[in-house]
Enzyme design. Structure first.
Site, PDB file in Angstrom:
ATOM      1  N   CYS A 139       1.200  -1.478   0.007  1.00 41.65           N
ATOM      2  CA  CYS A 139       0.484  -0.530  -0.302  1.00 41.65           C
ATOM      3  C   CYS A 139       1.258   1.139  -0.179  1.00 41.65           C
ATOM      4  O   CYS A 139       0.848   1.346   0.779  1.00 41.65           O
ATOM      5  CB  CYS A 139      -0.954  -0.167   1.141  1.00 41.65           C
ATOM      6  N   CYS A 142      -0.284   4.278   2.142  1.00 42.73           N
ATOM      7  CA  CYS A 142       0.130   3.621   3.825  1.00 42.73           C
ATOM      8  C   CYS A 142       1.452   3.941   4.301  1.00 42.73           C
ATOM      9  O   CYS A 142       1.189   4.709   4.974  1.00 42.73           O
ATOM     10  CB  CYS A 142      -0.531   2.443   3.887  1.00 42.73           C
ATOM     11  N   ASP A 143       1.959   3.500   3.369  1.00 41.68           N
ATOM     12  CA  ASP A 143       3.632   3.891   3.843  1.00 41.68           C
ATOM     13  C   ASP A 143       4.683   4.739   2.251  1.00 41.68           C
ATOM     14  O   ASP A 143       5.254   4.825   3.577  1.00 41.68           O
ATOM     15  CB  ASP A 143       3.692   2.407   3.462  1.00 41.68           C
TER      16      ASP A 143
END
Length: 315
Positions: A139, A142-143
């Site tokens: 992701c 997300c990261d």
């Protein structure tokens, strides 16, 4: 061997990510006496994430597994009966609905909330799993932030991969995009954007041979699918964007799905084609796939289930 002695419950929640636990919090507070089965991965995909910085309410950020423990504790404090077990078969032919857990325990439920999520597809490399959470991620949204100003790599050739590569290009100094063939599957508009990004380099006919690094990602070794030549590219992160697989196999034949297996819900609701069965989280969302959107649909599912149970006179 199936056990046909059924346990009767008002509201059964299948799955325990942000969607399932949020549904449980709302359902318990509404006195629906929810029973939640955690499934094969208690806490869902967030348990394989490290730092979560984009969920409101955590100004310093929080580790994904810790966040899911908090969700679980809150659901339990409200009165949810949280159990370990995997739903393995369903029968939505007539009311009450039947759900078998671990093949032999039969639950009969007035309402069912499906929040079984989706699993990221991986390449299947041992190093990919070993370094998951230490620079390997499925992701970028997300990261990606954690690799600001660094060189990273992403594997994939569809619209999602192109979109994530572009997202990373705004944060990272260089994005190496690995495409297995000599062309991408992404739509033309997305491809054009990728080609126009000055810091995205597309590596055609390239497969990942290995993710390199002891404690964290330090490089990737790629293989040319035509010449079989190997080479290493130093990177700080490796993003896998080859798609997600919704965990919907047991609902085939009962609930309407799209061609990828995601559950279809009536727009603006969590309702499926079966009255009294609701879907929340990534199992019905292939666009956003964020913890907060999953939690939002978990709330919707509990409220929809509460209205359904009240109208039917079950609560």
């Amino acid at each position: 061997m199936e056990n046909n002695t059924a346990e009767k419950v008002h509201c059964l929640i299948i799955g325990s990510g942000p969607a399932g636990y949020t549904a449980a919090i709302y359902a318990a507070r509404a006195n629906m006496k929810p029973v939640l089965y955690q499934g094969i991965q208690p806490g869902g995909q967030l348990t394989i994430t490290t730092e979560v910085e984009n969920y409101p309410g955590y100004p310093e950020g929080i580790q994904g597994p810790e966040m899911m423990i908090n969700f679980e504790k809150q659901a339990a404090r409200m009165g949810t009966d949280i159990r370990y077990g995997l739903a393995t078969k369903v029968d939505f032919m007539e009311h009450p609905y039947k759900v078998w857990v671990d093949d032999d325990k039969l639950i009969e439920a007035d309402a069912v909330i499906v929040s079984t999520g989706a699993s990221a597809k991986w390449l299947g490399l041992p190093s990919e799993q070993r370094l998951n959470g230490y620079g390997v991620s499925a992701c970028a949204v997300c990261d990606g932030f954690f690799f600001k100003g660094k060189d990273v790599a992403i594997v994939g050739a569809g619209d999602t991969a192109a979109e994530e590569a572009l997202y990373l290009s705004k944060l990272c100094s260089k994005v190496h995009m690995l495409v297995r063939k000599d062309q991408m599957r992404a739509s033309k508009v997305m491809q054009d954007r990728v080609f126009k990004a000055p810091n995205i380099e597309v590596h055609w006919n390239s497969e990942t041979d290995e993710v390199l690094g002891e404690k964290k990602v330090e490089a990737i070794r790629i293989i040319d699918t035509k010449t079989k030549a190997l080479r290493e590219i130093p990177v700080s992160a490796f993003f896998v964007a080859i798609g997600h697989q919704p965990n919907t196999d047991i609902f085939k034949g009962w609930l309407d799905m799209d061609d990828e297996g995601y559950l279809k819900t009536i727009p603006g609701t969590s309702k499926t084609n079966v009255e009294g069965v609701f879907a929340a989280g990534d199992v019905q969302d292939k666009i956003y796939r964020q913890a907060i959107t999953a939690a939002g649909t978990g709330c919707m599912a509990a409220l929809d289930a509460e209205r359904y149970l009240a109208i039917k006179g079950f609560i």
